[in-house]
Design an enzyme around this catalytic site. Structure first.
Site, mmCIF file in Angstrom:
data_model
loop_
_atom_site.group_PDB
_atom_site.id
_atom_site.type_symbol
_atom_site.label_atom_id
_atom_site.label_comp_id
_atom_site.label_asym_id
_atom_site.label_seq_id
_atom_site.Cartn_x
_atom_site.Cartn_y
_atom_site.Cartn_z
ATOM 1 N N CYS A 144 40.005 43.199 37.957
ATOM 2 C CA CYS A 144 40.676 43.424 39.246
ATOM 3 C C CYS A 144 42.114 43.904 39.059
ATOM 4 O O CYS A 144 42.405 45.087 39.177
ATOM 5 C CB CYS A 144 40.670 42.145 40.100
ATOM 6 S SG CYS A 144 39.046 41.609 40.671
ATOM 7 N N ARG A 145 43.009 42.969 38.775
ATOM 8 C CA ARG A 145 44.442 43.271 38.786
ATOM 9 C C ARG A 145 44.910 44.074 37.587
ATOM 10 O O ARG A 145 45.628 45.072 37.742
ATOM 11 C CB ARG A 145 45.242 41.970 38.881
ATOM 12 C CG ARG A 145 44.976 41.202 40.150
ATOM 13 C CD ARG A 145 45.578 39.826 40.115
ATOM 14 N NE ARG A 145 44.876 39.008 39.129
ATOM 15 C CZ ARG A 145 45.276 37.805 38.728
ATOM 16 N NH1 ARG A 145 46.397 37.294 39.210
ATOM 17 N NH2 ARG A 145 44.567 37.131 37.844
ATOM 18 N N SER A 146 44.560 43.653 36.369
ATOM 19 C CA SER A 146 45.099 44.364 35.202
ATOM 20 C C SER A 146 44.538 45.779 35.056
ATOM 21 O O SER A 146 45.301 46.686 34.712
ATOM 22 C CB SER A 146 44.950 43.547 33.917
ATOM 23 O OG SER A 146 43.606 43.258 33.614
ATOM 24 N N ASP A 152 45.015 37.059 42.926
ATOM 25 C CA ASP A 152 43.732 37.523 42.392
ATOM 26 C C ASP A 152 42.773 37.789 43.551
ATOM 27 O O ASP A 152 42.376 36.863 44.255
ATOM 28 C CB ASP A 152 43.155 36.469 41.457
ATOM 29 C CG ASP A 152 41.938 36.957 40.688
ATOM 30 O OD1 ASP A 152 41.366 38.008 41.060
ATOM 31 O OD2 ASP A 152 41.556 36.293 39.718
ATOM 32 N N ASN A 208 40.084 40.837 33.651
ATOM 33 C CA ASN A 208 40.259 42.257 33.339
ATOM 34 C C ASN A 208 39.317 43.162 34.138
ATOM 35 O O ASN A 208 38.863 44.177 33.650
ATOM 36 C CB ASN A 208 40.128 42.506 31.831
ATOM 37 C CG ASN A 208 40.605 43.873 31.382
ATOM 38 O OD1 ASN A 208 39.981 44.484 30.530
ATOM 39 N ND2 ASN A 208 41.678 44.379 31.932
ATOM 40 N N CYS A 255 45.426 40.109 32.969
ATOM 41 C CA CYS A 255 45.029 39.200 34.043
ATOM 42 C C CYS A 255 43.929 38.285 33.497
ATOM 43 O O CYS A 255 43.751 38.182 32.287
ATOM 44 C CB CYS A 255 44.620 39.938 35.315
ATOM 45 S SG CYS A 255 43.033 40.799 35.268
#
Length: 156
Positions: free
Chosen positions: A14-16, A123, A12, A9
């Site tokens: 939140c999402r990944s 995001d 690095n 993401c």
């Protein structure tokens, strides 16, 4: 040698890392920890060394998923060492492709999700919505694991 799956993401945090934790949990529960190594990176360097966003930590804890992560930026070694580079959105995907050639399968996480009409995992850094992001990431991870098992002939 185990397969290496890397979620990507922007920062690095939140999402990944959420995808890393969820996917690792699925891999572990399937008894495939010796077959698949899970990691995550960001395309930017703003948060290098930081722990996941509090919203990511909270939603992972709420679902009983453990994590141990510090943000890092994608490196050339990730392009060369990964078997799967899985982007959270089209912008991350474009960033990966701009970095240079890779032998990894490169794709969007939600391309592997059944019953999801979205292309990009939103995001939640500024807008929140971590529960919704969790549901999307979980669906993508479930489909990704199935895809990898079929493609690589992994039976557990």
């Amino acid at each position: 040698m185990p397969l290496r799956v890397v979620s990507v993401c922007l920062g690095n945090i939140c999402r990944s890392p959420m995808a890393e934790a969820i996917f690792k949990d699925m891999v572990d529960n399937a008894g495939l920890a010796d077959e698949i190594v899970v990691d995550s990176v960001g395309t930017g360097n703003w948060h290098v060394g930081e722990r996941p966003h509090p919203g990511t930590q909270e939603v992972l804890r709420a679902h009983g998923i453990s994590f141990d992560h510090r943000a890092r930026q994608i490196q050339a070694s990730d392009l060369q060492g990964a078997d799967y580079l899985i982007a959270m959105d089209r912008s991350n995907l474009a960033d990966i492709r701009r970095m240079g050639p890779t032998d990894a399968e490169v794709g969007l996480l939600l391309d592997y999700a059944e019953g999801v009409d979205e292309t990009d995992v939103p995001d939640p850094y500024y807008s929140g919505g971590f529960d919704r992001v969790y549901r999307l990431v979980e669906a993508g991870c479930r489909g990704l694991l199935e895809h990898i098992r079929e493609k690589e002939g992994i039976v557990a």
